[in-house]
Design a protein around this motif. Sequence first.
Motif, short mmCIF file in Angstrom:
data_model
loop_
_atom_site.label_atom_id
_atom_site.label_comp_id
_atom_site.label_asym_id
_atom_site.label_seq_id
_atom_site.Cartn_x
_atom_site.Cartn_y
_atom_site.Cartn_z
N SER A 92 8.79 80.29 32.17
CA SER A 92 8.30 80.45 33.41
C SER A 92 8.88 79.79 34.21
CB SER A 92 6.79 80.42 33.12
OG SER A 92 6.26 80.81 34.30
N ALA A 93 9.00 80.46 35.51
CA ALA A 93 9.52 79.97 36.67
C ALA A 93 8.20 79.23 37.30
CB ALA A 93 10.13 80.83 37.65
N PHE A 103 9.40 71.31 29.57
CA PHE A 103 10.92 70.77 29.03
C PHE A 103 11.93 71.58 29.77
CE2 PHE A 103 8.33 69.93 25.15
CZ PHE A 103 8.89 68.76 24.84
N GLY A 104 13.11 71.07 29.93
CA GLY A 104 14.23 72.11 30.33
C GLY A 104 14.97 72.44 29.33
N PRO A 105 15.74 73.80 29.50
CA PRO A 105 16.44 74.37 28.32
C PRO A 105 17.17 73.52 27.47
CG PRO A 105 16.66 75.44 30.56
CD PRO A 105 16.37 74.06 30.76
N ILE A 145 13.44 76.69 33.90
CA ILE A 145 14.80 76.70 34.24
C ILE A 145 15.07 76.10 35.56
CG2 ILE A 145 17.06 77.98 34.44
CD1 ILE A 145 15.78 79.82 32.45
N PRO A 146 15.82 74.81 35.70
CA PRO A 146 15.99 74.28 36.98
C PRO A 146 16.91 74.96 37.92
CG PRO A 146 17.17 72.99 35.39
CD PRO A 146 16.33 74.05 34.68
N LEU A 162 20.75 82.12 28.80
CA LEU A 162 20.82 80.75 28.91
C LEU A 162 20.10 80.03 28.10
CD1 LEU A 162 20.16 79.01 32.49
CD2 LEU A 162 19.44 78.03 30.46
N LEU A 163 19.16 80.47 27.35
CA LEU A 163 18.38 79.48 26.33
C LEU A 163 19.06 79.73 25.22
CD1 LEU A 163 15.68 77.94 26.59
CD2 LEU A 163 16.04 79.32 28.47
#
Length: 252
Positions: A92-93, A103-105, A145-146, A162-163
């Motif tokens: 989620s953004a 967590f980040g990816p 996702i940053p 991306l993930l």
Amino acid sequence: MNLPETDTSLFKRLRFVLVETSHPGNIGAAARAIKTMGFKELVLVRPRFADALQQPEAIAFASGAQDVLDHARIVNTMEEALAGCDFVAAISARLREFSPPLFGPRAISEKLSQSKHLNAAFVFGSERYGLPNEVVMNCHALINIPANPDYSSLNLAQAIQLLAYECRMAEVENVPVASNIGFQGQLAQVEQIDGMYQHLEQALVAIDFLDPHNPRKLMQRLKRMFSRTQLEVEEVNILRGIAKKILDVQKK
């Protein structure tokens, strides 16, 4: 690079769950995204159109990943989608007040790659509304996702790509597994933890600690607290045993 798929390979332990997807093309693009990174398992929860996997747009956007579409499952509930999983991460953004650990990816991918015992799922919401709060709060982790804070919107398939890429790289790099100290039991699955929460809620209501008419987000806070751990089956059984004892005493 072709990687051997052992029984503990992340390629066999990770599924991608799409909730109430609105556009057939995104389903096909999702299938393509995960196949290019070596993953296979795609689950759709209540897609917003009939014959989601047979839609011409889905087939066109899959572009060679037809085998992923052929083996994808369509289910009606999150319980069905997550059956057999013992670690679930929502993507989620939007951050939530009572979200599970963030967590980040890359961090989540390394965690899953190292934790050879985890059967995991990444859960993606609809293109329009994202994921509802109740789904996020029942997950063990929230992935954010940053992206550019001035324009952080990612297409569904882009986020999946991306993930999937980060998870593949974590396996390729073969990050060393941190040694565990002491005994580690079998991790509880999602349905076992959900049952524990229901049992615990009944006990808290019985002793008037939780007012069902004015719960003040108590259960959300408890879920957030427990999500920071990785509950084992025996620990869930202990908590359910405590709840049962409370209910038994209240009946006397």
